[in-house]
Scaffold this active site. Structure first.
Site, short mmCIF file in Angstrom:
data_model
loop_
_atom_site.label_atom_id
_atom_site.label_comp_id
_atom_site.label_asym_id
_atom_site.label_seq_id
_atom_site.Cartn_x
_atom_site.Cartn_y
_atom_site.Cartn_z
N ASP A 63 0.89 -1.16 0.00
CA ASP A 63 0.00 0.00 0.00
C ASP A 63 0.92 1.20 0.00
O ASP A 63 1.76 1.32 0.88
CB ASP A 63 -0.82 0.07 1.30
CG ASP A 63 -1.95 -0.92 1.30
OD1 ASP A 63 -2.49 -1.22 0.24
OD2 ASP A 63 -2.31 -1.38 2.40
N GLY A 66 0.28 7.82 0.91
CA GLY A 66 0.71 8.62 2.06
C GLY A 66 1.73 7.98 2.96
O GLY A 66 1.76 8.22 4.15
N GLN A 67 2.57 7.13 2.41
CA GLN A 67 3.54 6.44 3.24
C GLN A 67 4.95 6.70 2.77
O GLN A 67 5.74 5.78 2.53
CB GLN A 67 3.25 4.94 3.26
CG GLN A 67 1.97 4.62 4.01
CD GLN A 67 1.48 3.22 3.73
OE1 GLN A 67 1.55 2.74 2.61
NE2 GLN A 67 0.99 2.56 4.75
N GLY A 68 5.24 7.97 2.64
CA GLY A 68 6.54 8.37 2.13
C GLY A 68 7.71 7.80 2.92
O GLY A 68 8.75 7.50 2.36
N MET A 70 8.11 4.96 3.99
CA MET A 70 8.44 3.59 3.61
C MET A 70 9.35 3.51 2.40
O MET A 70 9.89 2.46 2.09
CB MET A 70 7.16 2.82 3.28
CG MET A 70 6.39 2.44 4.49
SD MET A 70 4.76 1.80 4.09
CE MET A 70 5.01 1.13 2.47
#
Ligand code: G3D
Length: 176
Positions: A63, A66-68, A70
């Site tokens: 996913d 919005g998970q910069g 990662m």
């Protein structure tokens, strides 16, 4: 972790499946799954799922909305990645911009140079789903002139278009 994974996957075809949350990745995997889920949620603080589709094909699923933070970990998976499958919810006009930005970020990773991309316009069973040309326009696919990419519609829920899509992915890998 990255080094071990790299070694482990060296002999398999590594397909990375990405998309915003709710795009339909889990549903899609459930549909195509013939193997077993090898690994979920390693201890690095985010969800990544690895699935052995058959002896030769390993899917890694992310996913990426919005998970910069990662992004530092992507590289371990992208290093041996042979194709990227990017799933979008074709009925979700409100999140197309977010999907476009997320896709851009992934494609800007240096490991992604020369990696073929398959965009799946998922949820095509819904009456308000965008067509592939609409999705393509929304994602600004014309800007990826130098890359090899394809876009296809599918419905993970109904199991429509998935076989064709993954046959095309296999072809893209072969031709690469
Ligand atoms: P994700 O793994 O990318 O986060 P999921 O997404 O597979 O969990 O799917 C999110 C929601 O979209 C689910 O609904 C799922 O049933 C639905 N969905 C996935 N693919 C399709 C599709 O092709 N068509 C339609 N109509 N719906 C789809 P819920 O209600 O469980 O949240």
């Amino acid at each position: 972790m990255g080094h071990m994974l790299s070694k482990k996957f060296l002999k398999t075809q590594q397909v990375v499946l990405m998309g915003l949350d709710s795009a339909g990745k889990s549903t899609l995997l459930y549909r195509i799954q013939r193997g077993v889920v090898m690994q979920t949620s390693p201890t690095v603080g985010f969800n990544v799922l690895t699935l052995e589709l058959d002896k030769k094909t390993v899917f890694t699923v992310w996913d990426i909305g919005g998970q910069g933070s990662m992004r530092a970990y992507w590289k371990y998976y992208l290093e041996n990645c042979e194709a990227l499958v990017f799933v979008v919810d074709a009925s979700d006009r409100a999140r197309m911009e977010e999907a476009k930005t997320a896709l851009k970020k992934v494609l800007s990773d240096h490991n992604m140079t020369d990696i073929p991309l398959m965009v799946l316009a998922n949820k095509s069973d819904l009456p308000d789903a965008m067509t592939v040309s609409e999705v393509s326009k929304q994602l600004d696919m014309d800007s990826y002139k130098n890359g090899v990419w394809e876009i296809q519609a599918c419905s993970a829920l109904k199991g429509l278009g998935l076989q064709q899509a993954f046959q095309s992915v296999a072809k893209l890998i072969q031709n690469n």
